[in-house]
Design an enzyme around this catalytic site. Structure first.
Site, PDB file in Angstrom:
ATOM      1  N   ASP A  16      54.185   8.572   7.459  1.00 22.07           N
ATOM      2  CA  ASP A  16      55.508   7.996   7.176  1.00 22.07           C
ATOM      3  C   ASP A  16      56.110   8.590   5.909  1.00 22.07           C
ATOM      4  O   ASP A  16      55.387   8.931   4.978  1.00 22.07           O
ATOM      5  CB  ASP A  16      55.357   6.472   7.036  1.00 22.07           C
ATOM      6  N   ASN A  64      60.774   5.023  18.423  1.00 21.45           N
ATOM      7  CA  ASN A  64      61.584   6.111  17.859  1.00 21.45           C
ATOM      8  C   ASN A  64      62.742   6.520  18.776  1.00 21.45           C
ATOM      9  O   ASN A  64      63.649   7.242  18.351  1.00 21.45           O
ATOM     10  CB  ASN A  64      60.727   7.342  17.532  1.00 21.45           C
TER      11      ASN A  64
HETATM   12  C1  FPP Z   1      58.005   9.033   9.921  1.00 24.32           C
HETATM   13  O1  FPP Z   1      58.882   9.439   8.933  1.00 24.32           O
HETATM   14  C2  FPP Z   1      57.601  10.159  10.698  1.00 24.32           C
HETATM   15  C3  FPP Z   1      57.951  10.369  12.006  1.00 24.32           C
HETATM   16  C4  FPP Z   1      58.780   9.446  12.781  1.00 24.32           C
HETATM   17  C5  FPP Z   1      57.545  11.562  12.712  1.00 24.32           C
HETATM   18  C6  FPP Z   1      56.256  12.182  12.267  1.00 24.32           C
HETATM   19  C7  FPP Z   1      56.233  13.553  12.767  1.00 24.32           C
HETATM   20  C8  FPP Z   1      55.719  14.615  12.122  1.00 24.32           C
HETATM   21  C9  FPP Z   1      55.016  14.553  10.836  1.00 24.32           C
HETATM   22  C10 FPP Z   1      55.837  15.964  12.680  1.00 24.32           C
HETATM   23  C11 FPP Z   1      55.615  16.031  14.132  1.00 24.32           C
HETATM   24  C12 FPP Z   1      54.254  16.450  14.468  1.00 24.32           C
HETATM   25  C13 FPP Z   1      53.946  16.782  15.711  1.00 24.32           C
HETATM   26  C14 FPP Z   1      52.567  17.155  16.067  1.00 24.32           C
HETATM   27  C15 FPP Z   1      54.971  16.764  16.752  1.00 24.32           C
HETATM   28  P1  FPP Z   1      60.331   8.781   8.881  1.00 24.32           P
HETATM   29  O2  FPP Z   1      61.285   9.732   9.517  1.00 24.32           O
HETATM   30  O3  FPP Z   1      60.313   7.423   9.488  1.00 24.32           O
HETATM   31  O4  FPP Z   1      60.543   8.721   7.331  1.00 24.32           O
HETATM   32  P2  FPP Z   1      61.417   7.652   6.539  1.00 24.32           P
HETATM   33  O5  FPP Z   1      60.792   6.304   6.793  1.00 24.32           O
HETATM   34  O6  FPP Z   1      61.259   8.101   5.127  1.00 24.32           O
HETATM   35  O7  FPP Z   1      62.817   7.749   7.050  1.00 24.32           O
END
Ligand code: FPP
Length: 243
Positions: A16, A64
């Protein structure tokens, strides 16, 4: 640190903080996700170096889908890119890749890539990378319940045959041992519908670091915290049973 990982086989991570990492730098969210993939690469290498057996990462949740279409499409593209760029090396390094989650609603090319990644690494035994993609724990429990109900309907199982083992086996994560440790980055204290069945006795560690900054040192810190925990699984510690 060899000690810290001695009794730990499986670490699960809620990656996250990509969006906040990007925002702090005035960059688009996509940039945070891209750096998140680099953090994933570092973490896979570090886990292998520490002789862990399983790494499970939450890369796209069933919730998501509520994000803007452009961000969903960029998260899908990151999976495409990751598989295209890293599959050969993962396969050579003996990594077995599994993608766990609902297949419904995923584009055809993603489904083919998932099949390719799983097919080309199916016989590997050195390390397991489990990618939770289009995953939601409640969906997983509902699907498992449906599969069990179907077996009861056909007479293969009686209701009284249903046990926790039957339930575990019926999950998408059925063959994978439960995580010993669950880490969530970015200072949020939530499970967000991740592995709710499987983490019944996992140790939970919440870290302030944003996922794109995560690396071997953070992993070692998390393992160090884990090592200080007393896992009792509802029983007593060895000392207590002796009294
Ligand atoms: C959360 O950060 C992260 C995600 C929703 C996606 C995680 C994905 C990756 C690290 C890369 C993808 C990897 C593969 C193997 C496809 P957020 O966007 O919710 O962050 P925030 O809470 O700060 O907005």
């Amino acid at each position: 640190m060899g000690d810290a990982s001695a009794d730990i086989k499986h670490i699960a991570i809620i990656m996250d903080g990509n969006g906040r990492w990007a925002k702090q730098r005035g960059l688009p969210r996509q940039a945070g996700h891209e750096r998140g993939v680099e953090a994933l690469r570092r973490t896979v290498r570090a886990c292998q170096g520490l002789s862990l057996q399983h790494l499970t990462v939450f890369s796209f949740s069933s919730e998501n889908w509520k994000r803007p279409a452009a961000e969903i499409s960029s998260l899908f593209s990151l999976l495409r890119l990751y598989v295209q760029q890293d599959l050969k090396k993962l396969a050579q390094d003996g990594v077995k890749v599994r993608v766990l989650g609902s297949r419904s609603g995923l584009p055809d090319d993603i489904l083919k890539l998932i099949e390719k990644a799983e097919g080309q690494t199916a016989h590997n035994t050195e390390f397991n990378l489990n990618i939770a993609f289009n995953y939601g724990s409640r969906d997983e429990l509902v699907e498992a319940s449906r599969a069990i109900a179907q077996r009861v309907k056909t007479g293969e199982l009686q209701p009284e045959d249903i046990t926790t083992d039957i339930f575990s086996e019926s999950m998408w994560f059925g063959e994978i041992p439960d995580p010993d440790l669950l880490v969530r980055t970015s200072g949020e204290y939530r499970l967000s519908n991740f592995l709710l069945w499987q983490i019944a006795y996992s140790e939970l560690v919440f870290m302030d670091c944003l996922w794109p900054d995560f690396g071997e040192e953070h992993l070692k810190d998390a393992l160090g915290i884990y090592k200080c925990r007393d896992r009792r699984y509802g029983g007593l510690t060895v000392n207590e049973t002796e009294n």
